[in-house]
Design a protein around this motif. Structure first.
Motif, PDB file in Angstrom:
ATOM      1  N   TRP A 114     -21.407  -6.346  24.456  1.00 28.22           N
ATOM      2  CA  TRP A 114     -20.939  -5.101  24.309  1.00 28.22           C
ATOM      3  C   TRP A 114     -19.517  -4.442  24.263  1.00 28.22           C
ATOM      4  O   TRP A 114     -19.355  -3.487  25.202  1.00 28.22           O
ATOM      5  CB  TRP A 114     -22.180  -4.157  25.389  1.00 28.22           C
ATOM      6  CG  TRP A 114     -23.271  -4.458  24.822  1.00 28.22           C
ATOM      7  CD1 TRP A 114     -23.911  -4.195  23.744  1.00 28.22           C
ATOM      8  CD2 TRP A 114     -24.549  -5.153  25.409  1.00 28.22           C
ATOM      9  NE1 TRP A 114     -24.845  -4.453  23.323  1.00 28.22           N
ATOM     10  CE2 TRP A 114     -26.116  -5.282  24.687  1.00 28.22           C
ATOM     11  CE3 TRP A 114     -24.602  -6.235  26.681  1.00 28.22           C
ATOM     12  CZ2 TRP A 114     -26.725  -6.229  25.056  1.00 28.22           C
ATOM     13  CZ3 TRP A 114     -25.923  -6.820  26.854  1.00 28.22           C
ATOM     14  CH2 TRP A 114     -27.265  -6.794  25.626  1.00 28.22           C
ATOM     15  N   ALA A 141     -16.740  -3.716  23.461  1.00 27.38           N
ATOM     16  CA  ALA A 141     -16.022  -3.352  22.695  1.00 27.38           C
ATOM     17  C   ALA A 141     -16.758  -2.200  23.167  1.00 27.38           C
ATOM     18  O   ALA A 141     -16.216  -0.333  22.599  1.00 27.38           O
ATOM     19  CB  ALA A 141     -15.966  -3.435  21.191  1.00 27.38           C
ATOM     20  N   GLU A 142     -17.769  -1.628  22.628  1.00 31.81           N
ATOM     21  CA  GLU A 142     -19.010  -0.260  22.946  1.00 31.81           C
ATOM     22  C   GLU A 142     -18.730   0.123  24.179  1.00 31.81           C
ATOM     23  O   GLU A 142     -18.584   1.398  24.717  1.00 31.81           O
ATOM     24  CB  GLU A 142     -20.944  -0.400  22.741  1.00 31.81           C
ATOM     25  CG  GLU A 142     -20.489  -0.693  21.651  1.00 31.81           C
ATOM     26  CD  GLU A 142     -20.739  -2.230  20.744  1.00 31.81           C
ATOM     27  OE1 GLU A 142     -19.745  -3.652  21.821  1.00 31.81           O
ATOM     28  OE2 GLU A 142     -21.015  -2.571  20.129  1.00 31.81           O
ATOM     29  N   ILE A 143     -18.562  -0.619  25.315  1.00 28.87           N
ATOM     30  CA  ILE A 143     -18.240  -0.376  27.460  1.00 28.87           C
ATOM     31  C   ILE A 143     -17.141   0.370  26.926  1.00 28.87           C
ATOM     32  O   ILE A 143     -16.729   1.653  27.724  1.00 28.87           O
ATOM     33  CB  ILE A 143     -18.434  -1.343  27.898  1.00 28.87           C
ATOM     34  CG1 ILE A 143     -20.311  -2.031  27.291  1.00 28.87           C
ATOM     35  CG2 ILE A 143     -18.031  -0.968  29.148  1.00 28.87           C
ATOM     36  CD1 ILE A 143     -20.338  -2.998  28.858  1.00 28.87           C
ATOM     37  N   THR A 144     -15.886  -0.378  26.485  1.00 27.14           N
ATOM     38  CA  THR A 144     -15.109  -0.066  26.430  1.00 27.14           C
ATOM     39  C   THR A 144     -13.961   1.291  25.570  1.00 27.14           C
ATOM     40  O   THR A 144     -14.152   2.268  26.192  1.00 27.14           O
ATOM     41  CB  THR A 144     -13.716  -0.814  26.036  1.00 27.14           C
ATOM     42  OG1 THR A 144     -13.698  -2.078  26.756  1.00 27.14           O
ATOM     43  CG2 THR A 144     -12.421  -0.529  25.662  1.00 27.14           C
ATOM     44  N   ALA A 145     -15.059   1.320  24.347  1.00 33.02           N
ATOM     45  CA  ALA A 145     -14.701   3.062  24.396  1.00 33.02           C
ATOM     46  C   ALA A 145     -15.956   4.483  24.796  1.00 33.02           C
ATOM     47  O   ALA A 145     -14.887   4.911  24.785  1.00 33.02           O
ATOM     48  CB  ALA A 145     -15.406   2.608  22.406  1.00 33.02           C
ATOM     49  N   TYR A 146     -17.115   4.093  24.839  1.00 35.56           N
ATOM     50  CA  TYR A 146     -17.560   4.760  26.397  1.00 35.56           C
ATOM     51  C   TYR A 146     -16.388   4.685  27.174  1.00 35.56           C
ATOM     52  O   TYR A 146     -16.291   6.493  27.306  1.00 35.56           O
ATOM     53  CB  TYR A 146     -18.346   4.220  26.328  1.00 35.56           C
ATOM     54  CG  TYR A 146     -19.590   4.735  28.036  1.00 35.56           C
ATOM     55  CD1 TYR A 146     -20.038   6.037  27.478  1.00 35.56           C
ATOM     56  CD2 TYR A 146     -19.412   4.264  28.958  1.00 35.56           C
ATOM     57  CE1 TYR A 146     -20.635   6.456  29.085  1.00 35.56           C
ATOM     58  CE2 TYR A 146     -20.002   5.003  29.989  1.00 35.56           C
ATOM     59  CZ  TYR A 146     -20.492   6.005  30.003  1.00 35.56           C
ATOM     60  OH  TYR A 146     -20.830   7.173  30.469  1.00 35.56           O
ATOM     61  N   GLU A 193     -13.384   7.395  26.237  1.00 35.41           N
ATOM     62  CA  GLU A 193     -13.738   8.371  25.529  1.00 35.41           C
ATOM     63  C   GLU A 193     -14.188   9.314  27.091  1.00 35.41           C
ATOM     64  O   GLU A 193     -14.227  11.079  26.970  1.00 35.41           O
ATOM     65  CB  GLU A 193     -15.342   8.071  24.461  1.00 35.41           C
ATOM     66  CG  GLU A 193     -15.518   9.838  24.275  1.00 35.41           C
ATOM     67  CD  GLU A 193     -14.807  10.939  22.940  1.00 35.41           C
ATOM     68  OE1 GLU A 193     -15.013  11.837  23.509  1.00 35.41           O
ATOM     69  OE2 GLU A 193     -14.132  10.407  22.901  1.00 35.41           O
ATOM     70  N   GLU A 208     -11.862  -4.431  28.137  1.00 35.22           N
ATOM     71  CA  GLU A 208     -11.209  -4.464  26.540  1.00 35.22           C
ATOM     72  C   GLU A 208     -10.671  -5.222  26.126  1.00 35.22           C
ATOM     73  O   GLU A 208     -11.040  -5.427  24.852  1.00 35.22           O
ATOM     74  CB  GLU A 208      -9.845  -3.362  27.364  1.00 35.22           C
ATOM     75  CG  GLU A 208      -8.945  -3.666  27.328  1.00 35.22           C
ATOM     76  CD  GLU A 208      -7.509  -2.797  28.012  1.00 35.22           C
ATOM     77  OE1 GLU A 208      -7.294  -2.116  27.364  1.00 35.22           O
ATOM     78  OE2 GLU A 208      -6.714  -2.665  29.214  1.00 35.22           O
TER      79      GLU A 208
END
Length: 103
Positions: free
Chosen positions: A51, A53-58, A61, A83
């Protein structure tokens, strides 16, 4: 030079003081020793691989909407940790420590 370095390394590795230090660093064979290795070395890397990529995107944001300085530090830390994805070195180190625990 190379021969001298190799002999010094061999001498240090065979030293009783070095062997005692390595033995004292060995984790205790218990549930806590096992959980410590799994929770601090293996689990974070597995989470980062799956996860990351998802944690970094969150976190990126959330950084845009952060008001508090503490929140900014928290999301910066999340970006820094996840990241690049997981670390194979840390995962292998955790596996080696886990093997060392049971040997």
């Amino acid at each position: 030079m190379k021969h001298t370095l190799q002999s010094k390394v061999r001498q240090i590795a065979q030293s009783p003081v070095t062997q005692k230090a390595v033995t004292s660093m060995k984790p205790e064979k218990s549930v806590w020793g096992f959980l410590g290795i799994v929770l601090f070395f293996i689990l974070p890397e597995v989470v980062a691989f799956i996860w990351g990529a998802e944690i970094t995107a969150y976190a990126k944001e959330a950084l845009r909407h952060t008001v508090s300085t503490l929140d900014k530090y928290y999301f910066d830390l999340l970006v820094m940790l996840f990241e690049d994805g997981g670390s194979w070195f840390n995962l292998v180190l955790g596996a080696v420590l886990l093997i060392w625990l049971f040997v």
